[in-house]
Enzyme design. Structure first.
Site, short mmCIF file in Angstrom:
data_model
loop_
_atom_site.label_atom_id
_atom_site.label_comp_id
_atom_site.label_asym_id
_atom_site.label_seq_id
_atom_site.Cartn_x
_atom_site.Cartn_y
_atom_site.Cartn_z
CG ASN A 1 -2.10 0.95 1.02
OD1 ASN A 1 -2.10 1.76 0.11
ND2 ASN A 1 -3.08 0.87 1.89
CG ASP A 2 1.93 2.80 3.70
OD1 ASP A 2 0.83 3.32 3.46
OD2 ASP A 2 2.22 2.25 4.77
CB VAL A 3 5.91 0.50 -1.26
CG1 VAL A 3 6.54 0.25 0.09
CG2 VAL A 3 5.08 -0.66 -1.70
CB ALA B 1 2.40 4.72 6.82
#
Lengths: 109, 465
Positions: B391-393, B432
């Site tokens: 997700n965050d990456v 995050a």
């Protein structure tokens, strides 16, 4: 006594430089195994723990010494075994990051 | 008699020198993929030499030493051997913490063993203090990091009113007591310092959340190294100083490299209570917006008739133990002539390099794993980007919304691909805690469900094509 501390300080300062230089270029792939490997190396506190327990007298000192030796042993064996397990995963394959030739399909399991 | 004493002393020093050389070679070996495994073995060899030699000179209390070591081995080896690969990061945290604890206990013991602590020179007391304080911080900090990763507690940053102030007061308390010990050496003062340092370690780690925990573990690892070096000074043991300092220095450098891979600075990670602000402000609006979801069968068609598919694996893949299933999918697609590779973000999984380990375990060939810099130019010619549990990456907020806590983090440019498939358990934001715009992109299709289930369905649907 003063000679000893200066000697140790010399060793300390040189070790800082060696520690910095020796891992200057690490591919991000190896960050985790390297962290785990350095983690195992500070398990060297086990020899300090053994020395402390060896010179302990009375239940309190001995109890503390036993705790130190136990914790340090965990650090040593855990550190090296975990690192080896991580690296085992890499060495099955072609270990170089940019292998030019197509790797042969690795045998299943 | 004197002659033999000297020669044993000399032999021990030489053995310690050998061990120190082994540790340096081990670190160097571990920095390159070719020599990493032998590097680790050389390190273990050095450890064996050092421990063996320690036993060679008049050791007392063997009745306690041997059982303590045996219990340590009996507990440690199976724990390290059988822990799941996905749980590796928290395992490293534990083994780091116990090392810090051992260093603190050794330094404390060195102090209480002395019959006359008033005879200690100031520098000797400072050595003891450093060992106790840094060791305790590393121990309790690692325990909290473990609890966060093991999900025994929330992975989010924990904040409370006056947090900085309270931390500051604890730190000042430690400092004040440290001065008190220097001028009036009392074991009870030292004990209180140890307890305060344990509290400080907890307080220090609580506000650090989510994706930053691995960097933190690396930092605590170098702390433990320094604590060991401090014990080495207190015990007058050169090998402890060398090995501890090596770890302290290389660990600090490694910590910097890791935070750089995440595009964040170390102070930012340590003091900014990552993610807490944005998570609360955007959380409410998240549920209402429409997303497009689909069935495995439809998505299988998309995949099977693509020319180029890029798979972006994340921690969700690891949690679902779906490494093997994803390899099956990539094999199946390759059989149909689809070009497939894996794009690995430097911090995919929970630690840098963690995802490479997991995929290697599933026998994904090394040359199909592309690192971020290599993968990013490929997305513009990619038909389908398949994002599994990441997700965050891949969150575009990292380069187009300066207010976001992940702003500036290098990401995989999945949004350049023609179509994007997300396999997700739910609409919950990533580790995050930040909303991902990409989910609402018109090119994006979602497939909800456990990563392994979804992948298994995709594999059989692709086979049916």
């Amino acid at each position: 006594m003063n000679i000893d501390i200066i000697g140790l300080l010399t060793v300390f300062v040189l070790s800082v430089f060696v520690g910095y230089e020796v891992i200057s270029k690490v591919p991000s792939t190896l960050h985790t195994p390297l962290m785990s490997g350095t983690n195992a190396v500070h398990g060297i506190i086990i020899i300090g723990s053994i020395d402390i327990l060896s010179s302990s007298h009375g239940p309190v000192q001995i109890a503390l010494g036993v705790i130190a030796v136990f914790l340090a042993t965990l650090n040593v064996v855990g550190g090296f075994v975990v690192t080896d397990r991580m690296l085992e995963m890499f060495s099955v394959k072609k270990p170089s990051v940019k292998s030019v030739e197509k790797t042969e399909e690795s045998p299943k399991q | 008699m004197i002659a033999t004493e000297i020669s044993i002393e000399t032999a021990i020093r030489i053995a310690y020198l050998l061990a120190a050389i082994c540790f340096i070679l081990a670190l160097r070996g571990l920095s390159s993929p070719k020599s990493a495994r032998s590097g680790n073995l050389i390190g273990a060899g050095g450890m064996l030499i050092a421990v063996g030699m320690t036993f060679s000179h008049g050791i007392h209390n063997l009745v306690y030493i041997i059982p303590a070591i045996i219990v340590g081995i009996v507990v440690g080896v199976p724990a390290a051997r059988f822990v799941k690969m996905t749980a590796m990061p928290q395992m490293v945290a534990v083994f780091n913490g116990v090392g810090g604890g051992a260093a603190a206990v050794v330094s404390y013991s060195e102090f209480i063993h002395s019959s006359d602590v008033h005879s200690f020179a100031i520098y000797q007391i400072v050595e003891v203090l450093l060992g106790v304080i840094v060791g305790c911080v590393s121990f309790s900090g690692s325990v909290i990091a473990f609890a966060k990763l093991q999900e025994l507690m929330t992975g989010r940053p924990v904040t409370y009113p006056f947090q900085q102030l309270i931390n500051g007061i604890v730190a000042l308390g430690i400092l004040a007591l440290a001065f008190a010990v220097i001028f009036s050496p009392h074991t009870s003062f030292l004990l209180v310092i140890g307890i305060l340092a344990l509290l400080f370690g907890i307080a220090f780690v609580l506000p650090i959340g989510g994706a930053d925990v691995p960097v933190l573990i690396s930092l605590l690892n170098s702390f433990t190294g320094l604590a060991v070096a401090a014990s080495g000074f207190a015990l007058n043991n050169t090998l402890l100083v060398v090995a501890g300092t090596l770890v302290g220095a290389s660990g600090t450098l490694l910590t910097q490299m890791m935070s750089k891979a995440m595009g964040r600075s170390l102070p930012n990670i340590l003091f900014s209570a990552f993610g807490s602000v944005t998570a609360t402000s955007e959380g409410a609006s998240a549920e209402a917006r429409p997303v497009r979801s689909s069935t495995p069968e439809d998505l299988a068609v998309l995949l099977a008739y693509a020319r180029k598919v890029v798979i972006v694996p994340g921690y969700g893949l690891a949690v679902a133990q779906a490494q093997h299933t994803i390899r099956e999918l990539s094999d199946e697609l390759k059989k149909r002539g689809v070009e497939v590779f894996f794009a690995i973000h430097p911090v995919a999984g929970r630690m840098p390099g963690h995802m490479n380990v997991l995929l290697a375990e599933a026998n994904v060939p090394y040359d199909e794993l592309k690192e971020m810099d290599e993968a990013n130019p490929e997305f513009s010619t990619t038909d389908v980007a398949l994002v599994v549990g990441a997700n965050d990456v891949v969150n575009p907020a990292a380069h187009d919304s300066p207010g976001s806590p992940i702003y500036g983090m290098p990401i995989l440019h999945v949004d350049d691909a023609n179509a994007i498939i997300f396999l997700k358990r739910s609409m919950r934001p990533g580790f995050a805690g930040i909303e991902n715009e990409l989910l609402y992109n018109p090119k994006t299709t979602l497939l909800f469900g456990d990563a392994k289930d979804s992948l298994t369905k995709l594999v059989s649907a692709v086979k049916a094509q």
